[in-house]
Design a protein around this motif. Structure first.
Motif, mmCIF file in Angstrom:
data_model
loop_
_atom_site.group_PDB
_atom_site.id
_atom_site.type_symbol
_atom_site.label_atom_id
_atom_site.label_comp_id
_atom_site.label_asym_id
_atom_site.label_seq_id
_atom_site.Cartn_x
_atom_site.Cartn_y
_atom_site.Cartn_z
ATOM 1 N N PRO A 23 0.822 -1.102 -0.057
ATOM 2 C CA PRO A 23 -0.081 0.247 -0.214
ATOM 3 C C PRO A 23 0.836 1.413 -0.230
ATOM 4 O O PRO A 23 1.667 1.214 0.474
ATOM 5 N N ARG A 24 -0.175 1.893 -0.176
ATOM 6 C CA ARG A 24 0.904 3.627 -0.348
ATOM 7 C C ARG A 24 1.265 4.286 0.601
ATOM 8 O O ARG A 24 1.921 5.355 0.892
ATOM 9 N N ASP A 25 -0.038 3.910 1.250
ATOM 10 C CA ASP A 25 0.087 4.878 2.075
ATOM 11 C C ASP A 25 1.007 4.727 3.672
ATOM 12 O O ASP A 25 1.666 5.487 4.041
ATOM 13 N N ILE A 26 1.238 3.798 3.437
ATOM 14 C CA ILE A 26 2.870 3.054 4.045
ATOM 15 C C ILE A 26 4.041 3.880 3.959
ATOM 16 O O ILE A 26 4.116 4.217 4.792
ATOM 17 N N TYR A 27 4.095 3.547 2.875
ATOM 18 C CA TYR A 27 5.547 4.619 2.393
ATOM 19 C C TYR A 27 4.976 6.417 2.341
ATOM 20 O O TYR A 27 5.990 6.812 2.985
ATOM 21 N N VAL A 52 6.695 10.793 5.862
ATOM 22 C CA VAL A 52 6.043 12.259 7.337
ATOM 23 C C VAL A 52 7.588 11.778 8.376
ATOM 24 O O VAL A 52 7.530 13.278 8.818
ATOM 25 N N ASP A 53 7.203 10.798 8.284
ATOM 26 C CA ASP A 53 8.531 10.946 9.347
ATOM 27 C C ASP A 53 10.035 10.596 9.067
ATOM 28 O O ASP A 53 10.855 10.720 10.335
ATOM 29 N N GLY A 54 10.337 10.615 8.323
ATOM 30 C CA GLY A 54 11.483 10.858 7.438
ATOM 31 C C GLY A 54 11.883 10.198 7.042
ATOM 32 O O GLY A 54 13.494 9.537 6.656
ATOM 33 N N ALA A 55 11.981 8.696 6.376
ATOM 34 C CA ALA A 55 12.527 7.834 6.165
ATOM 35 C C ALA A 55 12.798 7.802 4.803
ATOM 36 O O ALA A 55 10.718 7.768 3.932
ATOM 37 N N VAL A 74 17.546 4.789 1.628
ATOM 38 C CA VAL A 74 18.030 3.734 1.618
ATOM 39 C C VAL A 74 17.040 3.014 2.993
ATOM 40 O O VAL A 74 16.438 1.596 3.460
ATOM 41 N N ARG A 75 16.128 4.158 3.884
ATOM 42 C CA ARG A 75 16.240 3.606 5.296
ATOM 43 C C ARG A 75 14.586 3.496 5.104
ATOM 44 O O ARG A 75 13.860 2.243 5.652
ATOM 45 N N ARG A 76 13.765 3.186 3.654
ATOM 46 C CA ARG A 76 12.503 2.869 3.966
ATOM 47 C C ARG A 76 13.013 1.952 3.101
ATOM 48 O O ARG A 76 11.889 0.888 3.648
ATOM 49 N N PHE A 77 14.193 1.703 1.742
ATOM 50 C CA PHE A 77 13.871 -0.546 2.009
ATOM 51 C C PHE A 77 13.778 -0.780 3.245
ATOM 52 O O PHE A 77 14.087 -1.731 3.265
ATOM 53 N N VAL A 78 14.787 -0.572 3.813
ATOM 54 C CA VAL A 78 15.721 -1.509 5.069
ATOM 55 C C VAL A 78 14.258 -1.848 6.221
ATOM 56 O O VAL A 78 14.061 -3.504 6.339
ATOM 57 N N HIS A 79 14.184 -0.662 6.576
ATOM 58 C CA HIS A 79 12.774 -0.832 7.634
ATOM 59 C C HIS A 79 10.944 -1.191 6.225
ATOM 60 O O HIS A 79 10.981 -1.512 7.627
#
Length: 303
Positions: free
Chosen positions: A194-198, A203-206, A209-214
């Protein structure tokens, strides 16, 4: 008739009415005959082309003396090492790069979509044609040696006269051929997130790379594992890549178990030894199949 008399008669009427409808037994017997008629051809094909060949192969490879001959053969242990490298490096490099590239092709730009169409071409063409092209590029005075001479003024190596260069060429050719397929698979899996997760992560600053890892990798981890297990099973039985690219050279020292079994069976006229060479991979195949079946039965396979 009074109410008490009606209540007394009702159970008997219900018992009579609950009987089996006329012709129900004949209908079930007819359905069973049709089911047998439809299933019988598939069962016959399965027995003739799956069960019988596999059972016959197990019978051919059941003699312990065959495995003693394999151990004493100077090509068998190097082939085991080649197979482990071919499967271990080929599968893991291919799957990891495919996962990374799926994120690149997820971007909504027209030129990226056009690039994806060219990227999948190695997978669309036949495996034999792709491997023949790779073989000719690595031949002496071929495309790769010609580029090395033109760009750097050096003579390229004779790729298939060195064991490790030949094994490396097999791994690169296999990765180049099959990486587009798994990239498309991971691209489809990424599109289910879901796009809402991204958006919440942004908004939290991820980002990056951080978005891919977490986010991305934890959500695709179970799917990634199942795909890796499937790819491992297919790669263990891969014959075309090694047979066409390096041909087992030099002197059979870049063979894998699939091609070594072929050489035993057809070049040295020892089919039982060839089957035994291929069957020696069963101790690795069976745990992978069991793990894969458990993953399919669990709910964790879902994204």
């Amino acid at each position: 008739m009074s109410t008490e008399q009606l209540l007394a008669v009702a159970p008997r009427l219900s018992a009579r009415g609950s009987g089996r409808p006329p012709g129900r037994g004949r209908l079930r017997r007819s359905d069973f005959r049709w089911a047998v008629a439809f299933v019988a051809p598939y069962a016959a094909v399965f027995l003739a082309f799956v069960a019988y060949p596999f059972g016959y192969a197990l019978w051919m490879a059941s003699k312990p003396s065959l495995y003693a001959d394999l151990i004493t053969d100077p090509l068998y242990l190097p082939t085991i090492v080649n197979t482990l490298l071919f499967v271990g490096l080929g599968v893991n490099i291919k799957m990891f790069l495919a996962l990374l590239l799926s994120g690149f092709f997820l971007r909504r730009r027209w030129w990226i979509k056009a690039l994806l169409a060219f990227y999948v071409l190695p997978w669309l063409i036949a495996a034999a044609q792709a491997c023949i092209s790779f073989h000719w590029m690595l031949q002496q005075q071929g495309l790769v040696d010609g580029l090395l001479s033109a760009l750097f003024g050096i003579d390229g190596p004779i790729w298939f006269n060195d064991r490790w260069l030949a094994v490396g060429a097999n791994i690169v050719a296999y990765t180049w051929k099959w990486m587009p397929f798994w990239t498309v698979i991971f691209l489809a899996a990424r599109m289910t997130i879901p796009r809402d997760i991204y958006d919440s992560a942004a908004v939290d600053g991820a980002t990056g790379v951080r978005r891919f890892v977490h986010i991305t990798f934890p959500l695709l981890a179970n799917f990634y594992l199942v795909c890796t297990l499937l790819s491992t099973l297919w790669t263990l039985g891969d014959f075309t890549t090694v047979f066409v690219v390096s041909g087992g050279g030099p002197g059979g020292y870049s063979d894998v178990l699939a091609t070594l079994g072929f050489h035993y069976a057809f070049d040295t006229s020892r089919p039982a030894l060839g089957v035994a060479a291929v069957m020696s991979a069963l101790p690795v195949l069976i745990p992978i199949v069991i793990m894969l079946m458990r993953r399919f039965q669990s709910s964790e396979v879902r994204l």
